[in-house]
Design an enzyme around this catalytic site. Sequence first.
Site, mmCIF file in Angstrom:
data_model
loop_
_atom_site.group_PDB
_atom_site.id
_atom_site.type_symbol
_atom_site.label_atom_id
_atom_site.label_comp_id
_atom_site.label_asym_id
_atom_site.label_seq_id
_atom_site.Cartn_x
_atom_site.Cartn_y
_atom_site.Cartn_z
ATOM 1 N N GLY A 1 0.862 -1.186 0.096
ATOM 2 C CA GLY A 1 0.091 0.037 -0.059
ATOM 3 C C GLY A 1 0.697 1.375 -0.153
ATOM 4 N N CYS A 2 2.103 1.280 -0.072
ATOM 5 C CA CYS A 2 2.911 2.423 -0.263
ATOM 6 C C CYS A 2 3.442 2.726 -1.814
ATOM 7 C CB CYS A 2 4.359 2.179 0.673
ATOM 8 S SG CYS A 2 4.008 1.993 2.522
ATOM 9 N N GLN A 3 3.504 3.915 -2.083
ATOM 10 C CA GLN A 3 4.063 4.425 -3.307
ATOM 11 C C GLN A 3 5.422 3.896 -3.491
ATOM 12 O OE1 GLN A 3 3.055 7.753 -5.473
ATOM 13 N NE2 GLN A 3 1.236 7.033 -6.103
ATOM 14 N N SER A 4 6.091 4.100 -2.534
ATOM 15 C CA SER A 4 7.523 3.754 -2.549
ATOM 16 C C SER A 4 7.687 2.499 -1.714
ATOM 17 C CB SER A 4 8.438 4.938 -1.897
ATOM 18 O OG SER A 4 7.748 5.316 -0.948
#
Lengths: 404, 141
Positions: B51-54
């Site tokens: 769920g993190c973009q990075s």
Amino acid sequence: MIDFEKIRSSFPILNVKVNDNKLVYFDNAATTQTPTQVTNTIRDYFYKQNSNIHRGVHHLSNISTEDFEQSRKKVREFVGAEKEEEIIFTKGTTDSINLVATSFQKFLKSGDEILISEMEHHSNIVPWQLCAEKTGAKIKVVSVTKEGEIDIDHLEKLLNEKTKILSITHISNTLGTINPITEITKLARKFDTKVFIDGAQAIAHQKVNVTELDVDFYCFSAHKLYGPTGVGVLYGKEEILEKLPPYQGGGEMIELVTFEKTTYAKLPSKFEAGTPNISGVIALGKAIEFIEDINLDLIFEYEAMLLNHYNEKSNKLEYYEPFGTSLNKSAIASFNLKKVHHYDIGVLLDNMGVAVRTGHHCTQPLHKKFNLDGTIRASFGIYNTKNEIDYFFDCLSRAYKMLY
Amino acid sequence: MTSVEKVQNEIVEELSLFSDWMEKYEYLIELGKDEINFDKKFMKDEFLINGCQSKVWLYAKENNSKISFHAYSDAIMTKGIIALLIKVFSNQSPDDIINAKLDFIDKIGLKNHLSATRANGLMSMIKQIKIYAIGFKEKNG
């Protein structure tokens, strides 16, 4: 000549401030902004004529039906189709692809092949995977060169008599590459392979003529054409659309319904089940008018000038790493800055009022091939200026200095 | 006041010194550039937070009934935000971590400056931290 002041004044959103900075909107490949001509059309529709179409006998229904069909006529002329029956209104590009990838299953059997390319948007991959699962057909993938172009030799190698359909993007939403559709279509014709073109990134940026391109299907979304979201177009050659079974059942798409058997309406209604996005379709007609008033050839020239200016600036940055270096490109620039994460750049640019896309832009397989977690993408539209590009590069170097 | 609350208040105070968001980002970037105690052998998919973009990797260790957290991200600003979270949660007892109310995120205005997907990423990190705490608590019975 493009009357710039007039164009920009049609887009009130360009006056929005982000953290006290003027908005610089460089995310046009995701969605374009909507001019007042189009928003007024939507407002007027609800103020003066909201009604359901094709069935009422009353005044409102009649004028809405007329405007709705007028839009279809405009779309037909805009894309150079021969008949209005060949223009199907959908929810958007993704919906158009799903329609064909579902209805076309009738013509596929186990062992048949579907050809796509490595640069496809997920929307031009996943529907075909679903189609392949259902039919037992195989998906074959054409390579992309390191410059970001379709490897035509590879495409030629993959084509054979089992290739029933090929589905390729006109312009890559990540690389910006303009694909040689005419050449690809000619190759496909040798095997009677049907040609489906995803025109989402092309339709607002260059003249498209589906008859000259000789493609079987072409699709696009209104919201990337200065129109509203939730509306799209599927063009299909009449003889093929006639043979395809309906995609969804419901109102409007029927001729006669009994509980034993339903007969379907003629084209284009056969593929337009349920009440469509009427105001959106009418607004799409207005968006096309807006574009044609400016002139697509001039738009193409203008955006090419913007990209050129952009490239001159980016070439001077030794830490700039472009993704997609084809010489035949639309005004889309994806890149990374050396040793800096695209996400960090995106956050800082946003804070300075610059809207770009970061991440994989719905092309994960393409990014993966080139070992990239993601990129930053700047994409231009008719209201963007050289000054904005200069400001963008000022922001970019400021962000880079903060991060590196 | 629990020590979790105390650390949070300190963070809020520190960040309130900065008048605009560019300065806050600079602060997060500086935090993100700091050397951190992260063993790279944990840079595996099983330690990746969804769920993190990075990309964010997180693992936890227990020492004398206190938990220490170790995390790494390929994006500097994310790393800075992680550093804040680690400050708050590291060397706390499982119960304090599980029960912690995280008002510092709202107070420093971080949430408003993250897009919905990024805010979700932050929430996933916190969730994972709490899951570790629950795990250690159960293990210790």
